[in-house]
Design a protein around this motif. Structure first.
Motif: not given
Lengths: 221, 221
Positions: A42-46, A49-51
């Motif tokens: 979750k942290i990686k993908s967020a 995605n610049a969020e």
DNA sequence: CAAAACCTTACGGAAATCCGTAAGGTCTTA
DNA sequence: TAAGACCTTACGGATTTCCGTAAGGTTTTG
């Protein structure tokens, strides 16, 4: 205040309590996961995605089940995340109150807060979030002397390794050989004896058995 | 279904989850406490007022704080309550998953259910309540073999005493003397050696150090 | 650089452990 | 009761731990 927060804890019921605290702080963008690997992803993908998440609140011990996990414990997770995303703030929220754990998490892995689950846990989570948001480090009162005091800080990884192998049933001679084959110095039998003797004195143990019993109780191994 | 239930757990947030389950079962007369002593007093006074609790759901480990407690652990509490009020149903709800603990709670102290806190903890609490209400005994899957299996049940109090003294730092010679002065038989050094040797084989330990490490991990001492 | 402090390593002896064997006692069972 | 199974105890030797001392190397310090 933080606006995007991830909670990682395998016991759903605890998540609920933390979420209540976050609500009280006006933090609504909250995600929950029950596995360390999910937290990492979750942290990686967020981030990609610049969020990005601004804060992670995580437990340390996760019961293992059928799902194979890359990160078996919250400690592994924190270690990896802080290396990869130093800006991410991390609050550890655990029942674990052993000083060595606190020390490792804060000093080595650079966690920003260590809160002990307990009767005042949620109040402390509140305080910790505020402190961490201000750039500070928060540590529960009951373990705060983990860092400051002159306590048994002088035992190092080498000592831990010796104790670990000793508790695994290796003789001192075998430990010496183990160290040699793993290129860990010092490795002589004599040195192993010396170090263990030092530890025995340090922990006021009568013999090696007593020593292992003591350090196991302390949670050093 | 049960109509009057007491929850005892020092972490308020977990109580919340259990309460949700009870709600789902239509149980509304629910009381919560955060100390073992409070649990004992509530149950005692409710009984004396002829409005007894029917079910207690309790944790095992309670963090100690400034308040001096007569019952330091959930185990002490269960032991006392089941002696005094055999009709009271008791569900233990703990992260503790050591078989010996489960065995003691169920077989010796006569608890009615043992549920491990975990991802499915609340679902299991639900099932446990139903089973216990029907007069059955419920044990979490992950520890259910604690009772059935032919596992190491044949180690007795004498063995435990040996292991205890060993982990306290006494040499085998000193243990022999200790046994003699406490009129515990057998007490000869040779017997101490024999019994410890038997235990080493039983637990596949390389030496006495290893043995103590193993039985400490198992929670036998 | 030289002295001091510290650490690693080796060695030796006392004590403890580990691991057989054997004698004698107790309990069970036919 | 007598045989067998089992347990306690004693003893001896191999191995390991415990605990000094001492030599040689490395790091710290003046």
């Amino acid at each position: 205040m933080f606006s995007k927060v991830l909670i990682s804890d395998d016991l759903g019921s605890i998540n609920q309590g933390v979420r209540t605290v976050l609500d009280g702080l006006g933090i609504t963008n909250v995600t929950q996961v029950q596995y360390c690997d999910d937290a990492y992803l979750k942290i990686k993908s967020a981030y990609q995605n610049a969020e990005p998440f601004h804060l992670l609140i995580t437990d340390l011990s996760f019961k293992s089940d059928h799902r194979a996990q890359r990160y078996a414990s919250g400690e592994d997770l924190v270690k990896q995340l802080k290396q990869e995303y130093p800006d991410l703030k991390v609050i550890v929220y655990s029942v674990e109150d052993r000083l060595q754990k606190v020390r490792t998490l804060i000093q080595t892995h650079k966690a920003d807060a260590y809160v002990c689950k307990g009767r005042n846990g949620l109040k402390e989570i509140d305080a910790a979030i505020n402190t961490v948001y201000g750039g500070g480090i928060y540590i529960s009162q009951q373990v705060e002397h983990a860092l400051s005091s002159n306590s048994n800080l002088e035992i190092n990884d080498y000592d831990i390794e010796l104790l670990q192998q000793l508790s695994n049933g290796l003789s001192q001679d075998e430990i010496s050989n183990f160290l040699k084959s793993n290129a860990i110095a010092p490795s002589s039998l004599s040195s192993v004896e010396k170090h263990l003797n030092k530890l025995r004195i340090q922990f006021k143990a009568n013999n090696a058995i007593h020593l292992v019993a003591i350090v196991k109780d302390l949670g050093l191994i």
